[in-house]
Design a protein around this motif. Sequence first.
Motif, short mmCIF file in Angstrom:
data_model
loop_
_atom_site.label_atom_id
_atom_site.label_comp_id
_atom_site.label_asym_id
_atom_site.label_seq_id
_atom_site.Cartn_x
_atom_site.Cartn_y
_atom_site.Cartn_z
N UNK A 244 -4.64 -13.56 4.03
CA UNK A 244 -4.56 -12.33 3.21
C UNK A 244 -5.83 -11.48 3.25
N UNK A 245 -6.75 -11.81 4.15
CA UNK A 245 -7.95 -10.99 4.29
C UNK A 245 -7.58 -9.56 4.70
N UNK A 246 -6.44 -9.40 5.37
CA UNK A 246 -6.03 -8.06 5.82
C UNK A 246 -6.00 -7.06 4.67
N UNK A 247 -5.62 -7.52 3.49
CA UNK A 247 -5.54 -6.59 2.36
C UNK A 247 -6.94 -6.23 1.84
N UNK A 248 -7.90 -7.16 2.01
CA UNK A 248 -9.28 -6.88 1.57
C UNK A 248 -9.99 -5.90 2.49
N UNK A 249 -9.67 -5.97 3.77
CA UNK A 249 -10.35 -5.10 4.74
C UNK A 249 -9.61 -3.79 4.99
N UNK A 250 -8.45 -3.64 4.37
CA UNK A 250 -7.69 -2.41 4.54
C UNK A 250 -7.10 -2.25 5.92
N UNK A 251 -6.63 -3.37 6.49
CA UNK A 251 -6.04 -3.33 7.84
C UNK A 251 -4.92 -2.31 7.91
N UNK A 252 -4.99 -1.46 8.91
CA UNK A 252 -3.97 -0.44 9.13
C UNK A 252 -3.38 -0.65 10.52
N UNK A 253 -2.15 -1.07 10.59
CA UNK A 253 -1.49 -1.27 11.87
C UNK A 253 -0.81 0.02 12.30
N UNK A 254 -0.79 0.23 13.57
CA UNK A 254 -0.20 1.47 14.08
C UNK A 254 1.15 1.26 14.74
N UNK A 255 1.36 0.05 15.26
CA UNK A 255 2.57 -0.12 16.05
C UNK A 255 3.81 -0.42 15.20
N UNK A 256 4.92 0.08 15.67
CA UNK A 256 6.22 -0.19 15.07
C UNK A 256 7.19 -0.43 16.21
N UNK A 257 8.34 -1.01 15.90
CA UNK A 257 9.32 -1.32 16.95
C UNK A 257 9.79 -0.06 17.65
N UNK A 258 9.92 1.00 16.88
CA UNK A 258 10.33 2.27 17.46
C UNK A 258 9.17 3.25 17.25
N UNK A 259 8.36 3.49 18.29
CA UNK A 259 7.21 4.40 18.13
C UNK A 259 7.64 5.75 17.58
N UNK A 260 6.87 6.24 16.62
CA UNK A 260 7.17 7.54 16.05
C UNK A 260 8.23 7.52 14.97
N UNK A 261 8.80 6.33 14.70
CA UNK A 261 9.84 6.26 13.67
C UNK A 261 9.22 6.45 12.29
N UNK A 262 10.03 6.86 11.37
CA UNK A 262 9.55 7.09 10.02
C UNK A 262 9.26 5.77 9.32
N UNK A 263 8.10 5.67 8.65
CA UNK A 263 7.77 4.45 7.91
C UNK A 263 8.68 4.28 6.71
N UNK A 264 8.98 3.00 6.43
CA UNK A 264 9.73 2.65 5.23
C UNK A 264 8.82 1.83 4.35
N UNK A 265 9.05 1.81 3.06
CA UNK A 265 8.20 1.01 2.18
C UNK A 265 8.24 -0.47 2.59
#
Length: 76
Positions: free
Chosen positions: A53-74
């Motif tokens: 869970x360190x990712x939440x402390x460092x503010x990890x921001x991932x860019x990739x999604x299964x469909x590039x450019x698709x709209x993010x969902x919660x």
Amino acid sequence: MATIKVRQNGPYLVDVPEDVKLIDWNGNEYVIPRRPFALCRCGASKNKPFCDKTHSEIGFQAAEAAVPGSEDKPAQ
Ligand code: FES
């Protein structure tokens, strides 16, 4: 069927219906703590290859999604 879910700005959540082996490059086996389990995607875990869970402390921001450019969902 095994499912690997890419969490938004978080780990890979691995859910498998039966035993699975996770091994290093030498063939040594990691102890799987429980199922499902999470694999670090941010590179900052102190318990690699597992997510701690360190990712939440460092503010990890991932860019990739299964469909590039698709709209993010919660995240769920
Ligand atoms: S993804 Fe959770 S600690 Fe890296």
